[in-house]
Design a protein around this motif. Structure first.
Motif, PDB file in Angstrom:
ATOM      1  N   ASP A  85       8.436  -2.864  -4.170  1.00 12.68           N
ATOM      2  CA  ASP A  85       8.494  -3.340  -2.786  1.00 12.68           C
ATOM      3  C   ASP A  85       7.556  -2.539  -1.889  1.00 12.68           C
ATOM      4  O   ASP A  85       6.857  -3.104  -1.050  1.00 12.68           O
ATOM      5  CB  ASP A  85       9.925  -3.254  -2.249  1.00 12.68           C
ATOM      6  CG  ASP A  85      10.856  -4.274  -2.890  1.00 12.68           C
ATOM      7  OD1 ASP A  85      10.365  -5.245  -3.501  1.00 12.68           O
ATOM      8  OD2 ASP A  85      12.080  -4.079  -2.783  1.00 12.68           O
ATOM      9  N   ASP A  88       3.968  -3.519  -2.550  1.00 11.26           N
ATOM     10  CA  ASP A  88       3.715  -4.847  -1.979  1.00 11.26           C
ATOM     11  C   ASP A  88       3.549  -4.760  -0.462  1.00 11.26           C
ATOM     12  O   ASP A  88       2.621  -5.336   0.104  1.00 11.26           O
ATOM     13  CB  ASP A  88       4.853  -5.817  -2.324  1.00 11.26           C
ATOM     14  CG  ASP A  88       4.837  -6.275  -3.771  1.00 11.26           C
ATOM     15  OD1 ASP A  88       3.809  -6.058  -4.461  1.00 11.26           O
ATOM     16  OD2 ASP A  88       5.858  -6.820  -4.213  1.00 11.26           O
ATOM     17  N   LEU A  89       4.441  -4.033   0.197  1.00 12.12           N
ATOM     18  CA  LEU A  89       4.377  -3.915   1.653  1.00 12.12           C
ATOM     19  C   LEU A  89       3.125  -3.164   2.107  1.00 12.12           C
ATOM     20  O   LEU A  89       2.601  -3.413   3.190  1.00 12.12           O
ATOM     21  CB  LEU A  89       5.627  -3.216   2.180  1.00 12.12           C
ATOM     22  CG  LEU A  89       6.899  -4.058   2.120  1.00 12.12           C
ATOM     23  CD1 LEU A  89       8.121  -3.206   2.411  1.00 12.12           C
ATOM     24  CD2 LEU A  89       6.812  -5.219   3.099  1.00 12.12           C
ATOM     25  N   ALA A  90       2.648  -2.247   1.264  1.00 14.35           N
ATOM     26  CA  ALA A  90       1.430  -1.503   1.594  1.00 14.35           C
ATOM     27  C   ALA A  90       0.174  -2.299   1.252  1.00 14.35           C
ATOM     28  O   ALA A  90      -0.938  -1.862   1.547  1.00 14.35           O
ATOM     29  CB  ALA A  90       1.421  -0.167   0.851  1.00 14.35           C
ATOM     30  N   GLY A  91       0.346  -3.449   0.610  1.00 11.71           N
ATOM     31  CA  GLY A  91      -0.799  -4.272   0.234  1.00 11.71           C
ATOM     32  C   GLY A  91      -1.600  -3.696  -0.912  1.00 11.71           C
ATOM     33  O   GLY A  91      -2.789  -3.966  -1.048  1.00 11.71           O
ATOM     34  N   ILE A  92      -0.929  -2.928  -1.768  1.00 12.14           N
ATOM     35  CA  ILE A  92      -1.601  -2.290  -2.901  1.00 12.14           C
ATOM     36  C   ILE A  92      -1.365  -3.122  -4.155  1.00 12.14           C
ATOM     37  O   ILE A  92      -0.230  -3.345  -4.558  1.00 12.14           O
ATOM     38  CB  ILE A  92      -1.088  -0.856  -3.112  1.00 12.14           C
ATOM     39  CG1 ILE A  92      -1.413  -0.011  -1.887  1.00 12.14           C
ATOM     40  CG2 ILE A  92      -1.682  -0.239  -4.376  1.00 12.14           C
ATOM     41  CD1 ILE A  92      -0.806   1.382  -1.903  1.00 12.14           C
ATOM     42  N   THR A  93      -2.453  -3.589  -4.755  1.00 13.27           N
ATOM     43  CA  THR A  93      -2.381  -4.328  -6.007  1.00 13.27           C
ATOM     44  C   THR A  93      -2.457  -3.314  -7.148  1.00 13.27           C
ATOM     45  O   THR A  93      -3.369  -2.501  -7.201  1.00 13.27           O
ATOM     46  CB  THR A  93      -3.546  -5.324  -6.121  1.00 13.27           C
ATOM     47  OG1 THR A  93      -3.481  -6.214  -5.002  1.00 13.27           O
ATOM     48  CG2 THR A  93      -3.463  -6.117  -7.413  1.00 13.27           C
TER      49      THR A  93
END
Length: 117
Positions: A85, A88-93
Motif C-alpha cells: 500500500d 502504491d501510494l508513493a507511486g513507486i513501481t
C-alpha cells in the motif's frame, strides 16, 4: 544491499567507506577504475541499487514487531501488505529485481535491529 539496511538502522547512510570498498575489491581481485569513488551516488549507493533503497525508505516505518523479554521487542520484518500500500501510494513501481533488493535491505536492517545491545 544488506549493508544498506544495517547502515539505515545505525543512521549511517552518509556514504560507503572508501577503504571498505577498496578492501572488498582487493579480496575479489577487482581493479577499481581511476576516480571510482566519484561515481558513487546519493549516500554511497550505486545507481542500480537506488530504486530499491528509495522504495525501502518510502516504507521504512512498516515493521512488524513482537514483545521480547522485559520491555524489549523483536523485529519480525516488514509488513508486506502495508509495504504494498505504501509503495502504491508513493507511486513507486516495484519490479521483481527491485523487490529482491528491497528484501536484502530488510534482511540487513533486521540483523542490526535484533542485535543484543
Amino acid at each position: 544491499m544488506t549493508a544498506a539496511g544495517a547502515a539505515w538502522v545505525r543512521g549511517e547512510l552518509d556514504g560507503a567507506a572508501p577503504q571498505e570498498a577498496e578492501e572488498d575489491a582487493a579480496l575479489w581481485g577487482i581493479e577499481l577504475p581511476e576516480g571510482w569513488n566519484d561515481r558513487q551516488l546519493d549516500e554511497g549507493i550505486w545507481q542500480e541499487h537506488l530504486p530499491a533503497l528509495l522504495a525501502f525508505l518510502a516504507v521504512s516505518g512498516q515493521w512488524r514487531t513482537r514483545p521480547h523479554g522485559m520491555g524489549d521487542i523483536r523485529w519480525i520484518g516488514l509488513d508486506y501488505g502495508a509495504v504494498r500500500d505504501g509503495l502504491d501510494l508513493a507511486g513507486i513501481t516495484v519490479t521483481p529485481d527491485v523487490w529482491a533488493d528491497l528484501r536484502l535491505i530488510e534482511a540487513g536492517a533486521l540483523d542490526e535491529l535484533n542485535k543484543e545491545r
